[in-house]
Write a protein that holds these residues in place. Sequence first.
Motif, PDB file in Angstrom:
ATOM      1  N   GLY A  44      53.313  71.909  -6.314  1.00  0.00           N
ATOM      2  CA  GLY A  44      53.791  72.944  -5.398  1.00  0.00           C
ATOM      3  C   GLY A  44      54.609  73.988  -6.129  1.00  0.00           C
ATOM      4  N   SER A  48      53.518  78.049  -7.143  1.00  0.00           N
ATOM      5  CA  SER A  48      54.207  79.199  -6.566  1.00  0.00           C
ATOM      6  C   SER A  48      54.761  80.136  -7.635  1.00  0.00           C
ATOM      7  N   GLN A  49      54.635  79.738  -8.919  1.00  0.00           N
ATOM      8  CA  GLN A  49      55.061  80.664  -9.972  1.00  0.00           C
ATOM      9  C   GLN A  49      53.885  81.574 -10.272  1.00  0.00           C
ATOM     10  N   CYS A  89      68.584  75.016  -1.392  1.00  0.00           N
ATOM     11  CA  CYS A  89      67.655  75.339  -0.301  1.00  0.00           C
ATOM     12  C   CYS A  89      67.992  74.507   0.917  1.00  0.00           C
TER      13      CYS A  89
ATOM     14  N   LEU B   3      60.781  67.775   2.772  1.00  0.00           N
ATOM     15  CA  LEU B   3      61.489  69.025   2.560  1.00  0.00           C
ATOM     16  C   LEU B   3      61.487  69.441   1.092  1.00  0.00           C
ATOM     17  N   VAL B   4      61.654  68.476   0.176  1.00  0.00           N
ATOM     18  CA  VAL B   4      61.723  68.826  -1.246  1.00  0.00           C
ATOM     19  C   VAL B   4      60.455  69.542  -1.682  1.00  0.00           C
ATOM     20  N   PHE B   7      60.716  73.013  -0.495  1.00  0.00           N
ATOM     21  CA  PHE B   7      61.697  73.778  -1.256  1.00  0.00           C
ATOM     22  C   PHE B   7      61.159  74.159  -2.621  1.00  0.00           C
ATOM     23  N   LEU B   8      60.485  73.190  -3.276  1.00  0.00           N
ATOM     24  CA  LEU B   8      59.990  73.464  -4.618  1.00  0.00           C
ATOM     25  C   LEU B   8      59.040  74.644  -4.604  1.00  0.00           C
ATOM     26  N   GLY B   9      58.311  74.791  -3.493  1.00  0.00           N
ATOM     27  CA  GLY B   9      57.377  75.907  -3.408  1.00  0.00           C
ATOM     28  C   GLY B   9      58.078  77.247  -3.255  1.00  0.00           C
ATOM     29  N   GLN B  10      59.387  77.192  -2.984  1.00  0.00           N
ATOM     30  CA  GLN B  10      60.099  78.449  -2.771  1.00  0.00           C
ATOM     31  C   GLN B  10      60.883  78.907  -3.979  1.00  0.00           C
ATOM     32  N   LEU B  11      60.883  78.087  -5.026  1.00  0.00           N
ATOM     33  CA  LEU B  11      61.731  78.430  -6.155  1.00  0.00           C
ATOM     34  C   LEU B  11      61.036  79.363  -7.131  1.00  0.00           C
ATOM     35  N   THR B  12      61.826  80.248  -7.691  1.00  0.00           N
ATOM     36  CA  THR B  12      61.281  81.114  -8.733  1.00  0.00           C
ATOM     37  C   THR B  12      61.981  80.798 -10.026  1.00  0.00           C
ATOM     38  N   LEU B  13      61.191  80.590 -11.074  1.00  0.00           N
ATOM     39  CA  LEU B  13      61.753  80.238 -12.367  1.00  0.00           C
ATOM     40  C   LEU B  13      62.574  81.377 -12.918  1.00  0.00           C
ATOM     41  N   THR B 182      68.495  80.807  -8.427  1.00  0.00           N
ATOM     42  CA  THR B 182      67.076  80.432  -8.586  1.00  0.00           C
ATOM     43  C   THR B 182      66.355  80.557  -7.270  1.00  0.00           C
ATOM     44  N   VAL B 183      67.108  80.398  -6.189  1.00  0.00           N
ATOM     45  CA  VAL B 183      66.480  80.380  -4.877  1.00  0.00           C
ATOM     46  C   VAL B 183      66.217  81.788  -4.397  1.00  0.00           C
ATOM     47  N   ASP B 185      65.684  84.150  -1.482  1.00  0.00           N
ATOM     48  CA  ASP B 185      65.918  84.143  -0.035  1.00  0.00           C
ATOM     49  C   ASP B 185      65.074  85.242   0.605  1.00  0.00           C
TER      50      ASP B 185
END
Lengths: 101, 337
Positions: A44, A48-49, A89, B3-4, B7-13, B182-183, B185
Motif C-alpha cells: 500500500g 502510493s509513492q 495519522c 487502519l494502518v 494510513f500507509l497509503g497516505q504517507l509521502t516519503l 511526513t503526513v 493532510d
Amino acid sequence: MPSDLEKAMESMIMVFHKYASKEGDNNSLSRRELKDLMENELSGFLMSQKDPATVDKIMKDLDTNGDGQVSFEEFVSLVVGLSIACEQCYQMHLKKTGARK
Amino acid sequence: MALVSEFLGQLTLNIGGAEPTYPTVVPASDFDPDKDAARIETAIKTKGVDEQTITDILTRRTYNQRREIAFAYERRAKKDMITALKGALSGSLEALVLGLMKSTSQYDATEIKSSIKGLGTDEETLIELVCSRSRSELVEIKSVYKELFKKDLEKDVAGDTSGEFRALLLALVEAKRDEPSTVVDYEKIDEDARALYEAGVKRKGTDVKTWISIMSERSVPHLQKVFDRYKSYSPYDMQESIRKEVKGDLEKSFLTLVQCFENKQLYFASRLAEAMKGKSAKDKVVTRIMVSRCEVDLMKIRSEFKKQQGKSLYQTIAEHTKGDYQRALLTLCGGDD
C-alpha cells in the motif's frame, strides 16, 4: 502466552528473516530482498509513492554503514519511521471522528 | 488494525529531511591558517595594499576557515583582522570582504539593520531578506540581531513599516511556521487552497489577513501542494492572483514568498539578473546574494540563472563588474557554465 507487543516484535523479526534468507547473507537484506519485502509487506505504502525510485532511495537511506546490505538494525528504523507517521495519522483520525482518546 | 494499511497509503516519503546543498565554496584542503594570516598581514602592509592576495585567500576559504585565519592573524599581528581589512580596503570590495568575515546570521542581521536604519527604508532589501529566509534562519537572525544591536528585530521592523506590509513582515519574523511532516493532510490542503481563493480572486477586494496567516504558518511542502490545488479553484495561479489582488510592497513581498516556496534558487537567480541589467550593477544586491549563498546553494543558482538568462552567471558578472571586486565575485561564483 505472548503479549500483543511481544507478538508484534516477533512478527518484525520473522518478516525480516523471511526475506533476508532468500539469497546471500541470511542476516541482511540485499536490495532485491528489500524490494521483495516492501512489495509484499508494504505494498500500500509503496504504491502510493509516485516515484519509481522509492525503493532505491529507501535503500540508500537505510544502509547507514554503506555496505550495500540492510541489517536488522538498519531495517528497524524504517518500521519505526512508518509507525510514527501512522500514529500521527491515527491521532488526526481520532480528532476528525470526534473520538475521545 | 486495518487502519494502518489505510494510513500507509497516505504517507509521502520525505527522505533526507534537509534540502541537498550545492555550495560553490568548500573547505580548502591542506588549510594552514597561520600561513594565510601571514600572507594577509603582508598584503595589508604592502604599499598600495595587495588586494588581490587578500581576495584570493578569503574567497577560497569557508566561513569557519576564515575565522581561524582571523584568530591566527590576531595572535601574530596583535591586531583585529577585520579592523585592519576595513582600513586597507574600500568600496564594494571592502563590503564584500567584510561580508565574508561575518557568519550567515550576522550578515543577514546586519543587512536588515542597514535596510531600516535612518530615514526611509530599503524595502526591497528588507523584503528579500525576510521573505527568503527559512523559519530557523529567522530565529537565528533574531537572536544575533539582539546581540549586535541590543534591539528586538520585530520592534525595529514594526517601527519602519506600516499597514498590511508590516503585518506580513511581522508574521514572518515571528517564525511560527509549521515543521514539514511526513503526513500529507489532503483535506487541509484543499481547505487552504479554497480559503486563499475565496479571500482573494473570488471576492471584491482582498482579505489579506487570511493570505498572511496561511502563507506564514503552513510548512513549505504543504504550501507547495496548496498552490497546486489552488489552480483547480482559481483561473489564475497564485503568482498571477497576487499581481491582480495587491500592489506595492505587499505585492512584492507575497511574490517573493511564493517564488521562494516554489524555487528559491530561481528567485535568487532572477534577483541577480535584475541587479545586473543594463550597464552597471547594483553592487549591494550582487554582493549580498553571492556572499550569503556561496556556502549554501550558489551552484544551483548558477544553473537556474543559465536556464533563465541563456547566459552564464560567470559571464554576466565579468561583463558588469571590474577590478578586484570582479575577481572576488568570479571566485565565489566557482566557475563558468
